[in-house]
Design a protein around this motif. Structure first.
Motif, PDB file in Angstrom:
ATOM      1  N   THR A 361       0.880  -1.153  -0.014  1.00 52.10           N
ATOM      2  CA  THR A 361       0.051   0.062  -0.016  1.00 52.10           C
ATOM      3  C   THR A 361       0.810   1.245   0.114  1.00 52.10           C
ATOM      4  OG1 THR A 361      -0.293   0.198   2.337  1.00 52.10           O
ATOM      5  CG2 THR A 361      -1.976  -1.127   1.355  1.00 52.10           C
ATOM      6  N   GLU A 362       0.231   2.210  -0.242  1.00 51.92           N
ATOM      7  CA  GLU A 362       1.108   3.662  -0.450  1.00 51.92           C
ATOM      8  C   GLU A 362       1.319   4.102   0.976  1.00 51.92           C
ATOM      9  OE1 GLU A 362      -0.939   5.991  -3.600  1.00 51.92           O
ATOM     10  OE2 GLU A 362      -0.355   7.559  -2.349  1.00 51.92           O
ATOM     11  N   VAL A 363       0.507   3.772   1.911  1.00 48.49           N
ATOM     12  CA  VAL A 363       0.573   4.040   3.103  1.00 48.49           C
ATOM     13  C   VAL A 363       2.123   3.439   3.633  1.00 48.49           C
ATOM     14  CG1 VAL A 363      -0.158   3.974   5.696  1.00 48.49           C
ATOM     15  CG2 VAL A 363      -1.778   4.742   3.796  1.00 48.49           C
ATOM     16  N   LEU A 364       2.081   2.132   3.499  1.00 51.73           N
ATOM     17  CA  LEU A 364       3.200   1.461   3.967  1.00 51.73           C
ATOM     18  C   LEU A 364       4.482   1.988   3.351  1.00 51.73           C
ATOM     19  CD1 LEU A 364       2.505  -2.411   4.547  1.00 51.73           C
ATOM     20  CD2 LEU A 364       3.709  -0.804   6.000  1.00 51.73           C
ATOM     21  N   ALA A 365       4.482   2.032   1.803  1.00 49.32           N
ATOM     22  CA  ALA A 365       5.490   2.453   1.364  1.00 49.32           C
ATOM     23  C   ALA A 365       6.091   3.886   1.764  1.00 49.32           C
ATOM     24  CB  ALA A 365       5.314   2.553  -0.406  1.00 49.32           C
ATOM     25  N   THR A 366       5.292   4.877   1.908  1.00 49.17           N
ATOM     26  CA  THR A 366       5.469   6.100   2.507  1.00 49.17           C
ATOM     27  C   THR A 366       6.176   5.921   3.818  1.00 49.17           C
ATOM     28  OG1 THR A 366       3.628   6.876   1.479  1.00 49.17           O
ATOM     29  CG2 THR A 366       4.581   8.508   3.085  1.00 49.17           C
ATOM     30  N   GLN A 367       5.553   5.020   4.542  1.00 47.41           N
ATOM     31  CA  GLN A 367       6.255   4.876   6.001  1.00 47.41           C
ATOM     32  C   GLN A 367       7.817   4.422   6.034  1.00 47.41           C
ATOM     33  OE1 GLN A 367       2.856   4.540   8.858  1.00 47.41           O
ATOM     34  NE2 GLN A 367       4.084   2.648   9.105  1.00 47.41           N
ATOM     35  N   HIS A 368       7.902   3.410   4.994  1.00 51.24           N
ATOM     36  CA  HIS A 368       9.160   2.878   4.820  1.00 51.24           C
ATOM     37  C   HIS A 368      10.040   4.077   4.408  1.00 51.24           C
ATOM     38  CE1 HIS A 368       8.311  -0.931   5.933  1.00 51.24           C
ATOM     39  NE2 HIS A 368       7.564  -1.371   4.853  1.00 51.24           N
ATOM     40  N   TYR A 369       9.634   4.971   3.415  1.00 49.74           N
ATOM     41  CA  TYR A 369      10.529   5.943   2.918  1.00 49.74           C
ATOM     42  C   TYR A 369      10.828   6.963   3.795  1.00 49.74           C
ATOM     43  CZ  TYR A 369      11.412  10.246   0.393  1.00 49.74           C
ATOM     44  OH  TYR A 369      12.180  11.490   0.044  1.00 49.74           O
ATOM     45  N   LEU A 370       9.637   7.357   4.796  1.00 54.24           N
ATOM     46  CA  LEU A 370       9.907   8.491   5.636  1.00 54.24           C
ATOM     47  C   LEU A 370      11.000   8.021   6.561  1.00 54.24           C
ATOM     48  CD1 LEU A 370       6.303  10.189   5.999  1.00 54.24           C
ATOM     49  CD2 LEU A 370       8.390  10.987   4.739  1.00 54.24           C
ATOM     50  N   GLY A 371      10.577   6.733   7.129  1.00 55.91           N
ATOM     51  CA  GLY A 371      11.472   6.151   8.171  1.00 55.91           C
ATOM     52  C   GLY A 371      12.977   6.181   8.083  1.00 55.91           C
ATOM     53  N   THR A 372      13.117   5.818   6.517  1.00 56.61           N
ATOM     54  CA  THR A 372      14.535   5.661   6.095  1.00 56.61           C
ATOM     55  C   THR A 372      15.299   7.265   6.011  1.00 56.61           C
ATOM     56  OG1 THR A 372      13.651   3.634   4.842  1.00 56.61           O
ATOM     57  CG2 THR A 372      16.132   4.604   4.446  1.00 56.61           C
ATOM     58  N   GLU A 373      14.340   7.917   5.632  1.00 54.15           N
ATOM     59  CA  GLU A 373      14.922   9.415   5.237  1.00 54.15           C
ATOM     60  C   GLU A 373      15.230  10.015   6.592  1.00 54.15           C
ATOM     61  OE1 GLU A 373      11.895  12.268   4.328  1.00 54.15           O
ATOM     62  OE2 GLU A 373      13.268  13.491   3.124  1.00 54.15           O
ATOM     63  N   ILE A 374      14.442   9.779   7.698  1.00 50.65           N
ATOM     64  CA  ILE A 374      14.842  10.361   9.008  1.00 50.65           C
ATOM     65  C   ILE A 374      16.143   9.565   9.546  1.00 50.65           C
ATOM     66  CG2 ILE A 374      14.191  10.247  11.634  1.00 50.65           C
ATOM     67  CD1 ILE A 374      11.251  10.905  10.423  1.00 50.65           C
ATOM     68  N   ALA A 375      16.096   8.353   9.427  1.00 47.48           N
ATOM     69  CA  ALA A 375      17.325   7.386   9.776  1.00 47.48           C
ATOM     70  C   ALA A 375      18.619   7.874   9.116  1.00 47.48           C
ATOM     71  CB  ALA A 375      17.218   6.059   9.440  1.00 47.48           C
ATOM     72  N   LEU A 376      18.533   8.438   7.651  1.00 43.75           N
ATOM     73  CA  LEU A 376      19.755   8.687   6.958  1.00 43.75           C
ATOM     74  C   LEU A 376      20.031  10.184   7.541  1.00 43.75           C
ATOM     75  CD1 LEU A 376      19.034   7.617   3.210  1.00 43.75           C
ATOM     76  CD2 LEU A 376      20.454   6.689   4.816  1.00 43.75           C
ATOM     77  N   GLU A 377      19.110  11.023   7.827  1.00 43.51           N
ATOM     78  CA  GLU A 377      19.556  11.975   8.414  1.00 43.51           C
ATOM     79  C   GLU A 377      20.298  12.052   9.745  1.00 43.51           C
ATOM     80  OE1 GLU A 377      15.808  14.597   8.625  1.00 43.51           O
ATOM     81  OE2 GLU A 377      15.890  14.683   6.188  1.00 43.51           O
ATOM     82  N   GLN A 378      19.476  11.307  10.622  1.00 42.62           N
ATOM     83  CA  GLN A 378      20.234  11.049  11.888  1.00 42.62           C
ATOM     84  C   GLN A 378      21.860  10.488  11.758  1.00 42.62           C
ATOM     85  OE1 GLN A 378      18.039   8.134  13.849  1.00 42.62           O
ATOM     86  NE2 GLN A 378      16.455   9.553  14.657  1.00 42.62           N
ATOM     87  N   ALA A 379      22.038  10.139  10.815  1.00 40.74           N
ATOM     88  CA  ALA A 379      23.445   9.150  10.488  1.00 40.74           C
ATOM     89  C   ALA A 379      24.287  10.309   9.857  1.00 40.74           C
ATOM     90  CB  ALA A 379      23.332   8.017   9.844  1.00 40.74           C
ATOM     91  N   GLY A 380      23.619  11.309   9.368  1.00 42.21           N
ATOM     92  CA  GLY A 380      24.542  12.337   8.531  1.00 42.21           C
ATOM     93  C   GLY A 380      24.744  12.068   7.052  1.00 42.21           C
ATOM     94  N   MET A 381      23.936  11.227   6.521  1.00 39.69           N
ATOM     95  CA  MET A 381      24.022  10.591   5.265  1.00 39.69           C
ATOM     96  C   MET A 381      22.959  11.112   4.330  1.00 39.69           C
ATOM     97  SD  MET A 381      24.837   6.769   6.784  1.00 39.69           S
ATOM     98  CE  MET A 381      24.315   5.903   5.349  1.00 39.69           C
ATOM     99  N   ALA A 382      22.352  12.163   4.569  1.00 41.85           N
ATOM    100  CA  ALA A 382      21.487  12.826   3.881  1.00 41.85           C
ATOM    101  C   ALA A 382      22.212  13.579   2.931  1.00 41.85           C
ATOM    102  CB  ALA A 382      20.269  13.477   4.625  1.00 41.85           C
ATOM    103  N   PRO A 383      21.498  13.419   1.604  1.00 46.93           N
ATOM    104  CA  PRO A 383      22.151  14.539   0.530  1.00 46.93           C
ATOM    105  C   PRO A 383      21.626  15.966   0.638  1.00 46.93           C
ATOM    106  CG  PRO A 383      20.597  13.283  -0.609  1.00 46.93           C
ATOM    107  CD  PRO A 383      20.570  12.770   0.897  1.00 46.93           C
ATOM    108  N   GLN A 384      22.537  16.824   0.082  1.00 49.77           N
ATOM    109  CA  GLN A 384      22.016  18.217  -0.049  1.00 49.77           C
ATOM    110  C   GLN A 384      20.856  18.400  -0.857  1.00 49.77           C
ATOM    111  OE1 GLN A 384      23.874  20.898   1.096  1.00 49.77           O
ATOM    112  NE2 GLN A 384      24.756  19.508   2.415  1.00 49.77           N
ATOM    113  N   ARG A 385      19.844  19.382  -0.578  1.00 50.92           N
ATOM    114  CA  ARG A 385      18.558  19.285  -1.646  1.00 50.92           C
ATOM    115  C   ARG A 385      19.089  19.856  -2.827  1.00 50.92           C
ATOM    116  NH1 ARG A 385      13.875  16.865  -0.109  1.00 50.92           N
ATOM    117  NH2 ARG A 385      14.135  16.430   1.953  1.00 50.92           N
TER     118      ARG A 385
END
Ligand code: ADP
Ligand code: MG
Length: 764
Positions: A361-385
């Motif tokens: 489902t879209e809800v689940l896919a979105t949750q996985h995406y958002l969860g990973t986005e946050i985790a990458l930010e925490q790890a300092g691995m997020a790209p520049q916009r």
């Protein structure tokens, strides 16, 4: 085991004439594993050979019987031999009427001496017969207008004998009609068959005995060594004994062998598929536990549980290997599967590949995406916009040190694509370009990820969440999206616990990893059951939670009220809650609402702007709102056990303990057992086993993805030891030689016996 009993029947008939060409043609059609090597001749009657001989060739099977048998899938001599008796009547164990104990269940046999029918009150018909066995007689009554017995015919009766007006009576006993027995069938033990498509049990017995007489001896597929090791009887003995036992005690070993064979066919087919699709393929070899991975793990705000560490090691070992991974990851809701999966995705990225994760489902896919986005930010691995870069600084395939390399992720649902490196959404076309040129490292999405226009530059791993919601085909399509070389690793995951034996039968081609431990600090969810009418009690519990600043789910089986089904509906329950608790902020959520309205409600609930969410099972999977602590399920007996367990898993995910309240008037015994099980246990695997017990394997399998339809005698719960043995034999055989005689012979059987129903095995 002794020597096979002599088969009574048409002993003088010649054996079947060779029909090998037909068999090979069918076999090749159904399963093109590899060309058949052994061609059967008429003095080598294998089961596969007998599956090439149509039932018409059996004495006593005319046009009508052929049709009747075909209506239940009995097309060949092999099908006939595999039609086992429903039960046996042991004549030596029959009670004599003169001395039969009253008030107990007994089996008696005798001759019909009188028969009559008459109308009784309210249009009902009573059938009355008297049966004598020489020592005495019994009066039998049935209330079945269609029943007809002939004076002089022989019958067996099972039931309770009661005294009646100075004589004996049986009320509605089970009856087997033994009339027209041929001399060959007057042995001690008489097999009783089911009616097959209208073909009467007596006739089925005749036909099977005829078929058997011309089929034995049957060549065994199993070598002597395996028979000895597992204490199995040979096939000739098994078939002869199941249909014409000398004594009742011989039946069990015969049955055991036939059950083993059923399991072996399914296990062999699964192991061969695993070999063909994975073990014989060249995979994408990953370098594991690199810089990126370590940085991610170190950045986590918690320590991995022992179970997470163990499972992650299992995954990484597969990923580092030359052959592609094919693994099923099981773990309860909240057991921490996501972090394990993201670590695997990152492993692929730092090995120079991409990762994909598909959810139903879209809800689940979105949750996985958002969860990973946050985790990458925490790890300092997020790209520049807006750092799209043509393959420049920080991009996937540059010779950039990975320590400084950001990880780009994208969410692909419907027509929109969201990423963590470009402000706002972009068109699907643009997003797909980023998959094809390697700009996106990890793609999350729904079925949108397996459309034909999707292509990855180099897909290293495909993860499919809640994989049982996808068809067998869908879950492997993602794997074929790799533009680069090698077969990507495949990881399927599920939060719905599957009992071990069921997993072996459904997913015997996968290796299973289980996260069997919850992160520390979770308190068990307390579950209570109340009557469905207990609105006041329920509202009191809801109010108490809301007053505490926490949130509540109220789940109903129906969207709207129905004339046909008596159950709570979300629409009317929402109206009720609004009236009963006017000061509480409540909202309605169900699948028939427009998509943007749904996501708006979900968003406000997640943000804490809604206290009570009245919903249908749209919230069953994956919704993660840590502040929700009470799950109320109305008319709870309407739900399956795994569904209830899933629903309960929606609460208690944060710092506060969760509670579950089931309102039910459990109208069926099964419904009551489900509720009792829910109150008694929070262990998903235990509940899954109970569910399997309640429902039986037939209904649990369902769908087209299982070979369980081909289980006639075997029961995965009762016969689990034989299932284990069959799995071990199949694994060893394929490992030793995938083209060896045992594998080839059993696959030959699979092809000819399963016919079109073997589609589930061959589709890929
Ligand atoms: P699942 O996907 O198995 O349902 P999640 O991966 O969503 O579970 O994890 C549930 C919650 O537990 C998340 O908030 C996650 O951050 C947290 N979590 C995961 N692993 C641990 C751990 N080892 N210790 C503490 N919290 C954890
Ligand atoms: Mg690999």
């Amino acid at each position: 085991m002794g020597k096979p009993p002599e088969v009574r029947g048409n002993d003088s008939s010649p054996p079947w004439v060779s029909n090998a060409v037909v068999i090979v043609a069918i076999g090749a059609n159904v399963y093109q594993h590899r060309p058949m090597t052994s061609v059967q001749t008429s003095d080598q009657r294998t089961l596969a050979y007998l599956a090439g001989i149509p039932v018409e060739r059996v004495k006593g099977v005319g046009a009508v019987a052929t049709k009747q048998l075909a209506s239940e899938g009995v097309l060949t001599v092999a099908d006939l031999l595999l039609t086992a008796p429903r039960r046996y009547l042991d004549r030596s164990q029959l009670s004599e009427l003169a001395t039969t104990p009253v008030g107990e269940i007994v089996t008696v046999g005798g001759t019909v001496t009188s028969f009559s029918k008459r109308r009784i009150s309210r249009g009902r018909t009573m059938v009355e017969a008297r049966i004598s066995d020489g020592t005495g007689s019994v009066r039998c009554v049935w209330f079945n207008p269609y029943m007809k017995l002939e004076v002089g015919e022989e019958v067996a009766l099972a039931g309770v004998i009661d005294p009646y007006r100075g004589s004996l009576q049986m009320k509605s006993p089970a009856i087997d009609r033994l009339n027209k027995l041929r001399p060959a069938e007057t042995g001690r033990v008489l097999p009783i068959y089911n009616n097959v498509g209208g073909l009467k049990p007596d006739k089925v017995r005749d036909v099977v005995v005829n078929a058997l007489g011309r089929s034995v001896p049957i060549v065994d597929v199993l070598p002597e060594t395996i028979l000895d090791e597992l204490d199995l009887v040979d096939r000739t003995y098994a078939f002869s004994t199941i249909h014409a036992p000398d004594s009742l005690s011989d039946v069990a070993p015969a049955r055991r062998r036939l059950i083993f064979d059923e399991f072996l066919r399914i296990q062999m087919a699964l192991k061969v598929r695993a070999y063909d699709e994975f073990e014989s393929q060249v995979g994408v070899q990953n370098s594991v536990k690199g810089e990126l991975f370590n940085r991610f793990i170190e950045s986590l705000p918690y320590r991995l549980t022992d179970a997470q560490v163990r499972v992650l090691d299992e995954l990484l070992a597969d990923m580092g290997a030359r052959t592609p991974m094919h693994r099923l990851l099981q773990g309860e809701v909240g057991s921490g599967k996501t972090v394990v999966v993201v670590s695997a995705l990152l492993t692929s990225v730092e090995s120079g590949h991409q990762g994909a994760m598909m959810a139903p489902t879209e809800v689940l896919a979105t949750q996985h995406y958002l969860g990973t986005e946050i985790a990458l930010e925490q790890a300092g691995m997020a790209p520049q916009r807006n750092d799209v870069g043509p393959q420049g600084t920080g991009s996937l395939f540059a010779d950039e040190p990975l320590t400084t390399r950001p990880v780009r992720i994208g969410l692909f649902t419907g027509g929109r694509v969201t990423t963590n490196f470009v402000e706002g959404d972009v068109s699907r076309k643009r997003g797909l370009g980023w998959l094809a040129d390697g700009t996106v490292d990890i793609a999350f999405g729904t079925q949108a990820l397996i459309q034909t226009d999707v292509e990855f530059l180099s897909l290293g791993i495909a993860v499919v969440d809640e994989q049982h919601r996808f068809g067998v085909e869908q879950r492997v399509v993602l794997r074929d999206k790799n533009g680069g070389g090698g077969v990507p690793d495949l990881l399927l995951m599920t939060a719905t616990p599957i009992p071990r034996t069921l997993a072996m039968t459904l997913y015997g081609d996968l290796t299973v990893s289980v996260i069997d431990e919850l992160p520390p600090g979770r308190s068990a969810i307390v579950t209570d059951a109340v009557p469905d009418s207990a609105d006041i009690e329920i509202d009191r519990r809801i109010r108490a939670v809301v007053t505490n600043g926490q949130q509540v789910f109220v789940v109903c089986p129906l969207v709207d009220d129905s004339d046909k089904v008596e159950a709570r509906s979300a629409v009317s329950e929402y109206a009720r809650v609004r009236t009963a608790l006017p000061d509480v902020r409540s909202a309605l959520l169900h699948g028939q609402m427009p998509a943007d309205e749904k996501s708006d409600v979900m968003h406000r609930f997640r943000a804490g702007a809604i206290d009570v969410l009245v919903a249908t099972t749209v919230i069953e999977v994956g919704i993660d709102v840590p502040n929700a602590t009470l799950m109320v399920v109305r008319t709870a007996d309407r739900f399956g056990l795994s569904q209830l367990h899933q629903l309960r898993g929606r609460v208690g995910r944060g710092e506060h303990p969760g509670a579950c309240l089931l309102s039910t008037d459990a109208t069926t015994a099964d419904g009551e057992r489900r509720i009792e099980a829910m109150v008694a246990s929070t262990d998903g695997f235990e509940l899954a086993e109970t569910d399997l017990e309640i429902r039986g394997q037939g209904t649990v399998f369902g769908g087209s993805q299982s070979g369980a339809h081909d289980l006639h005698l075997g029961d995965i719960l009762l016969d689990h030891a034989l299932l284990d043995a069959a799995s071990t034999v199949a694994t060893a055989a394929v490992a030793e030689d995938p083209d060896g005689p045992l594998v080839t012979d059993v696959m030959h059987e699979v092809a000819v016996l399963f016919g079109d129903s073997a589609q589930w095995l061959t589709r890929s």
